[in-house]
Motif scaffolding. Structure first.
Motif, PDB file in Angstrom:
ATOM      1  N   GLU A 222      53.006  47.815  40.490  1.00  0.00           N
ATOM      2  CA  GLU A 222      52.211  47.947  41.703  1.00  0.00           C
ATOM      3  C   GLU A 222      52.058  46.598  42.384  1.00  0.00           C
ATOM      4  O   GLU A 222      52.085  45.542  41.736  1.00  0.00           O
ATOM      5  CB  GLU A 222      50.829  48.511  41.371  1.00  0.00           C
ATOM      6  CG  GLU A 222      50.830  49.908  40.785  1.00  0.00           C
ATOM      7  CD  GLU A 222      51.152  50.957  41.807  1.00  0.00           C
ATOM      8  OE1 GLU A 222      51.631  52.035  41.406  1.00  0.00           O
ATOM      9  OE2 GLU A 222      50.936  50.719  43.014  1.00  0.00           O
ATOM     10  N   ARG A 223      51.886  46.642  43.697  1.00  0.00           N
ATOM     11  CA  ARG A 223      51.573  45.438  44.426  1.00  0.00           C
ATOM     12  C   ARG A 223      50.220  44.909  43.972  1.00  0.00           C
ATOM     13  O   ARG A 223      49.272  45.676  43.785  1.00  0.00           O
ATOM     14  CB  ARG A 223      51.554  45.708  45.932  1.00  0.00           C
ATOM     15  CG  ARG A 223      51.419  44.450  46.779  1.00  0.00           C
ATOM     16  CD  ARG A 223      51.399  44.801  48.248  1.00  0.00           C
ATOM     17  NE  ARG A 223      50.199  45.538  48.600  1.00  0.00           N
ATOM     18  CZ  ARG A 223      50.033  46.206  49.730  1.00  0.00           C
ATOM     19  NH1 ARG A 223      51.023  46.241  50.622  1.00  0.00           N
ATOM     20  NH2 ARG A 223      48.903  46.837  49.970  1.00  0.00           N
ATOM     21  N   GLU A 224      50.131  43.607  43.806  1.00  0.00           N
ATOM     22  CA  GLU A 224      48.945  42.972  43.262  1.00  0.00           C
ATOM     23  C   GLU A 224      48.429  41.906  44.221  1.00  0.00           C
ATOM     24  O   GLU A 224      49.201  41.087  44.716  1.00  0.00           O
ATOM     25  CB  GLU A 224      49.280  42.332  41.905  1.00  0.00           C
ATOM     26  CG  GLU A 224      48.150  41.558  41.269  1.00  0.00           C
ATOM     27  CD  GLU A 224      48.568  40.822  40.009  1.00  0.00           C
ATOM     28  OE1 GLU A 224      47.698  40.521  39.182  1.00  0.00           O
ATOM     29  OE2 GLU A 224      49.779  40.555  39.854  1.00  0.00           O
ATOM     30  N   ARG A 225      47.136  41.921  44.459  1.00  0.00           N
ATOM     31  CA  ARG A 225      46.514  40.832  45.187  1.00  0.00           C
ATOM     32  C   ARG A 225      46.416  39.624  44.279  1.00  0.00           C
ATOM     33  O   ARG A 225      45.805  39.697  43.213  1.00  0.00           O
ATOM     34  CB  ARG A 225      45.121  41.226  45.683  1.00  0.00           C
ATOM     35  CG  ARG A 225      44.409  40.123  46.476  1.00  0.00           C
ATOM     36  CD  ARG A 225      42.942  40.466  46.718  1.00  0.00           C
ATOM     37  NE  ARG A 225      42.203  40.562  45.472  1.00  0.00           N
ATOM     38  CZ  ARG A 225      41.559  39.550  44.896  1.00  0.00           C
ATOM     39  NH1 ARG A 225      41.523  38.353  45.485  1.00  0.00           N
ATOM     40  NH2 ARG A 225      40.920  39.729  43.753  1.00  0.00           N
ATOM     41  N   VAL A 226      47.000  38.538  44.686  1.00  0.00           N
ATOM     42  CA  VAL A 226      46.997  37.308  43.909  1.00  0.00           C
ATOM     43  C   VAL A 226      45.799  36.438  44.269  1.00  0.00           C
ATOM     44  O   VAL A 226      45.087  35.933  43.396  1.00  0.00           O
ATOM     45  CB  VAL A 226      48.307  36.528  44.115  1.00  0.00           C
ATOM     46  CG1 VAL A 226      48.259  35.188  43.399  1.00  0.00           C
ATOM     47  CG2 VAL A 226      49.490  37.360  43.642  1.00  0.00           C
ATOM     48  N   ALA A 227      45.586  36.246  45.560  1.00  0.00           N
ATOM     49  CA  ALA A 227      44.518  35.380  46.037  1.00  0.00           C
ATOM     50  C   ALA A 227      44.224  35.704  47.485  1.00  0.00           C
ATOM     51  O   ALA A 227      45.096  36.190  48.205  1.00  0.00           O
ATOM     52  CB  ALA A 227      44.901  33.903  45.903  1.00  0.00           C
ATOM     53  N   ASP A 228      43.010  35.445  47.911  1.00  0.00           N
ATOM     54  CA  ASP A 228      42.688  35.576  49.321  1.00  0.00           C
ATOM     55  C   ASP A 228      41.732  34.481  49.749  1.00  0.00           C
ATOM     56  O   ASP A 228      41.127  33.803  48.922  1.00  0.00           O
ATOM     57  CB  ASP A 228      42.143  36.976  49.675  1.00  0.00           C
ATOM     58  CG  ASP A 228      40.877  37.365  48.931  1.00  0.00           C
ATOM     59  OD1 ASP A 228      40.772  38.537  48.506  1.00  0.00           O
ATOM     60  OD2 ASP A 228      39.965  36.519  48.786  1.00  0.00           O
ATOM     61  N   MET A 229      41.618  34.328  51.050  1.00  0.00           N
ATOM     62  CA  MET A 229      40.742  33.323  51.639  1.00  0.00           C
ATOM     63  C   MET A 229      40.042  33.941  52.832  1.00  0.00           C
ATOM     64  O   MET A 229      40.662  34.577  53.675  1.00  0.00           O
ATOM     65  CB  MET A 229      41.542  32.089  52.050  1.00  0.00           C
ATOM     66  CG  MET A 229      40.720  31.022  52.751  1.00  0.00           C
ATOM     67  SD  MET A 229      41.613  29.456  52.905  1.00  0.00           S
ATOM     68  CE  MET A 229      41.438  28.848  51.214  1.00  0.00           C
ATOM     69  N   THR A 230      38.739  33.733  52.921  1.00  0.00           N
ATOM     70  CA  THR A 230      37.949  34.354  53.971  1.00  0.00           C
ATOM     71  C   THR A 230      38.142  33.662  55.307  1.00  0.00           C
ATOM     72  O   THR A 230      38.581  32.511  55.390  1.00  0.00           O
ATOM     73  CB  THR A 230      36.459  34.342  53.622  1.00  0.00           C
ATOM     74  OG1 THR A 230      35.980  32.991  53.586  1.00  0.00           O
ATOM     75  CG2 THR A 230      36.201  35.003  52.274  1.00  0.00           C
ATOM     76  N   ALA A 231      37.783  34.386  56.358  1.00  0.00           N
ATOM     77  CA  ALA A 231      37.683  33.770  57.672  1.00  0.00           C
ATOM     78  C   ALA A 231      36.571  32.730  57.680  1.00  0.00           C
ATOM     79  O   ALA A 231      35.676  32.739  56.834  1.00  0.00           O
ATOM     80  CB  ALA A 231      37.408  34.845  58.724  1.00  0.00           C
TER      81      ALA A 231
END
Length: 123
Positions: A44-53
């Motif tokens: 499955e596609r996996e979220r690795v990292a994110d950054m907020t606005a």
């Protein structure tokens, strides 16, 4: 038209490092949630990292905490993913994506995607 172009992928031995870049155009990345995702064959596609606005708070998948760092250069309108202590299980196609204009991103919908850059980690 929103455009995201990933670069920096390649082949590296376990324990090595890579830095991925995501060059954005036609929007300002600091005004949106921005994320790095990956997908390996059969998984499955996996979220690795994110950054907020705005302030740019970051969050990470448990599997990469302590090894990966998401960052952005607002002057260059470019998002980065610094990957260290790479493992064979990190092998995947890595994608940059734009989400909503929010201060929390974990459950946001990411509507715009780059074409991806391949990361291969050998043992």
């Amino acid at each position: 038209q929103v455009q995201l172009v990933e670069s920096g992928g390649g082949s590296v031995q376990a324990g090595g490092s890579l830095r991925l870049s995501c060059a954005a155009s036609e929007f300002t990345i600091s005004r949106y949630c921005m994320g790095w995702f990956r997908q390996a064959p059969g998984k499955e596609r996996e979220r690795v990292a994110d950054m907020t606005a705005g302030v740019g708070s970051s969050d990470y998948a448990d599997s990469v905490k302590g090894r990966f760092t998401i960052s952005r250069d607002n002057a260059k309108n470019t998002l980065y993913l610094q990957m260290s202590s790479l493992k064979p299980e990190d092998t995947a196609m890595y994608y940059c994506a734009r989400g909503p204009s929010l201060s929390t991103c974990r459950y946001g919908v990411y509507s715009d995607w780059g074409q991806g850059t391949q990361v291969t980690v050998s043992s």
